[in-house]
Design a protein around this motif. Structure first.
Motif, PDB file in Angstrom:
ATOM      1  N   ASN A  18      49.331  27.407   8.338  1.00  0.00           N
ATOM      2  CA  ASN A  18      49.159  25.961   8.206  1.00  0.00           C
ATOM      3  C   ASN A  18      48.034  25.420   9.077  1.00  0.00           C
ATOM      4  O   ASN A  18      47.528  24.333   8.824  1.00  0.00           O
ATOM      5  N   ASP A  19      47.666  26.157  10.136  1.00  0.00           N
ATOM      6  CA  ASP A  19      46.567  25.723  10.992  1.00  0.00           C
ATOM      7  C   ASP A  19      45.196  26.079  10.415  1.00  0.00           C
ATOM      8  O   ASP A  19      44.175  25.601  10.902  1.00  0.00           O
ATOM      9  N   LEU A  20      45.179  26.915   9.374  1.00  0.00           N
ATOM     10  CA  LEU A  20      43.925  27.289   8.724  1.00  0.00           C
ATOM     11  C   LEU A  20      43.535  26.189   7.746  1.00  0.00           C
ATOM     12  O   LEU A  20      44.251  25.903   6.792  1.00  0.00           O
ATOM     13  N   VAL A  21      42.411  25.547   7.999  1.00  0.00           N
ATOM     14  CA  VAL A  21      41.961  24.401   7.209  1.00  0.00           C
ATOM     15  C   VAL A  21      41.132  24.851   6.011  1.00  0.00           C
ATOM     16  O   VAL A  21      41.331  24.389   4.890  1.00  0.00           O
ATOM     17  N   ALA A  22      40.186  25.760   6.245  1.00  0.00           N
ATOM     18  CA  ALA A  22      39.293  26.205   5.174  1.00  0.00           C
ATOM     19  C   ALA A  22      38.710  27.567   5.512  1.00  0.00           C
ATOM     20  O   ALA A  22      38.715  27.992   6.669  1.00  0.00           O
ATOM     21  N   LEU A  23      38.198  28.230   4.473  1.00  0.00           N
ATOM     22  CA  LEU A  23      37.482  29.492   4.620  1.00  0.00           C
ATOM     23  C   LEU A  23      36.147  29.306   3.922  1.00  0.00           C
ATOM     24  O   LEU A  23      36.112  28.864   2.768  1.00  0.00           O
ATOM     25  N   VAL A  24      35.073  29.611   4.619  1.00  0.00           N
ATOM     26  CA  VAL A  24      33.742  29.380   4.071  1.00  0.00           C
ATOM     27  C   VAL A  24      32.957  30.690   4.085  1.00  0.00           C
ATOM     28  O   VAL A  24      32.759  31.290   5.148  1.00  0.00           O
ATOM     29  N   TYR A  25      32.534  31.116   2.920  1.00  0.00           N
ATOM     30  CA  TYR A  25      31.787  32.358   2.759  1.00  0.00           C
ATOM     31  C   TYR A  25      30.348  32.146   3.181  1.00  0.00           C
ATOM     32  O   TYR A  25      29.675  31.231   2.719  1.00  0.00           O
ATOM     33  N   ASN A  26      29.888  32.984   4.094  1.00  0.00           N
ATOM     34  CA  ASN A  26      28.515  32.957   4.580  1.00  0.00           C
ATOM     35  C   ASN A  26      28.060  34.411   4.597  1.00  0.00           C
ATOM     36  O   ASN A  26      28.184  35.091   5.605  1.00  0.00           O
ATOM     37  N   LYS A  27      27.605  34.884   3.445  1.00  0.00           N
ATOM     38  CA  LYS A  27      27.315  36.297   3.199  1.00  0.00           C
ATOM     39  C   LYS A  27      26.684  36.989   4.390  1.00  0.00           C
ATOM     40  O   LYS A  27      25.722  36.481   4.927  1.00  0.00           O
ATOM     41  N   PRO A  28      27.223  38.074   4.867  1.00  0.00           N
ATOM     42  CA  PRO A  28      28.365  38.848   4.364  1.00  0.00           C
ATOM     43  C   PRO A  28      29.656  38.534   5.110  1.00  0.00           C
ATOM     44  O   PRO A  28      30.600  39.311   5.070  1.00  0.00           O
ATOM     45  N   ASN A  52      49.002  27.320  -1.699  1.00  0.00           N
ATOM     46  CA  ASN A  52      48.400  26.054  -1.267  1.00  0.00           C
ATOM     47  C   ASN A  52      46.923  26.208  -0.894  1.00  0.00           C
ATOM     48  O   ASN A  52      46.241  25.236  -0.649  1.00  0.00           O
ATOM     49  N   PHE A  53      46.411  27.441  -0.878  1.00  0.00           N
ATOM     50  CA  PHE A  53      44.989  27.680  -0.650  1.00  0.00           C
ATOM     51  C   PHE A  53      44.302  27.785  -2.009  1.00  0.00           C
ATOM     52  O   PHE A  53      44.641  28.628  -2.816  1.00  0.00           O
ATOM     53  N   ILE A  54      43.334  26.904  -2.230  1.00  0.00           N
ATOM     54  CA  ILE A  54      42.663  26.810  -3.522  1.00  0.00           C
ATOM     55  C   ILE A  54      41.165  27.015  -3.341  1.00  0.00           C
ATOM     56  O   ILE A  54      40.542  26.381  -2.485  1.00  0.00           O
ATOM     57  N   ARG A  55      40.598  27.879  -4.177  1.00  0.00           N
ATOM     58  CA  ARG A  55      39.142  28.067  -4.174  1.00  0.00           C
ATOM     59  C   ARG A  55      38.531  26.899  -4.915  1.00  0.00           C
ATOM     60  O   ARG A  55      38.854  26.646  -6.065  1.00  0.00           O
ATOM     61  N   ILE A 100      37.265  28.105   0.169  1.00  0.00           N
ATOM     62  CA  ILE A 100      38.695  28.013  -0.129  1.00  0.00           C
ATOM     63  C   ILE A 100      39.266  27.013   0.866  1.00  0.00           C
ATOM     64  O   ILE A 100      38.965  27.079   2.057  1.00  0.00           O
ATOM     65  N   VAL A 101      40.075  26.079   0.384  1.00  0.00           N
ATOM     66  CA  VAL A 101      40.663  25.083   1.286  1.00  0.00           C
ATOM     67  C   VAL A 101      42.181  25.145   1.239  1.00  0.00           C
ATOM     68  O   VAL A 101      42.778  25.528   0.245  1.00  0.00           O
ATOM     69  N   ASN A 102      42.792  24.746   2.344  1.00  0.00           N
ATOM     70  CA  ASN A 102      44.234  24.592   2.437  1.00  0.00           C
ATOM     71  C   ASN A 102      44.542  23.168   1.983  1.00  0.00           C
ATOM     72  O   ASN A 102      44.187  22.198   2.655  1.00  0.00           O
TER      73      ASN A 102
END
Length: 120
Positions: free
Chosen positions: A25-35, A62-65, A71-73
């Motif tokens: 729940n503390d993870l807000v987003a995941l952002v791909y920055n190759k690699p 609840n995590f949606i690309r 990907i966001v929470n």
């Protein structure tokens, strides 16, 4: 490749040559920055080396690309807006990301389902 595991609402990930755990729940987003991928938590950001596909398979519903890089929470989503000819999602941490055209319907449905349903 770094380590990333999800178990019982806990995310375990590589951190400074070791491992660290946090609440999902503390993870807000995941952002791909190759690699690499930035794990953006409420209070910190962590860079790990892992693929987006591997992460998507591990995360809860609840995590949606929302586009190819993000990907966001949805528990952290505060609003969806239309500006500059595109839809954007605003997150409680003050982040905003553009939603791809082909994912806007899915993101809207997820917003209606998850947003504000959990105090993240």
């Amino acid at each position: 490749m770094d380590t990333l595991k999800v178990k019982d609402n806990i995310i375990i990930y590589s951190y400074k040559n070791g491992l660290k755990s946090s609440l999902c729940n503390d993870l807000v987003a995941l952002v791909y920055n190759k690699p690499n991928i930035w794990l953006i938590f409420k209070n910190e950001e962590v860079l790990i080396h892992i693929s987006m596909i591997q992460i998507e398979d591990l995360l809860q519903n609840n995590f949606i690309r929302i586009n190819r890089q993000v990907i966001v929470n949805m528990f952290h989503a505060s609003e969806l807006i239309f500006k500059d000819g595109a839809y954007w999602i605003h997150l409680k941490r003050g982040l905003e990301y553009k939603i791809s055209e082909r994912r806007k319907k899915l993101v809207r449905e997820a917003f209606l389902l998850y947003a504000n349903s959990n105090e993240a």
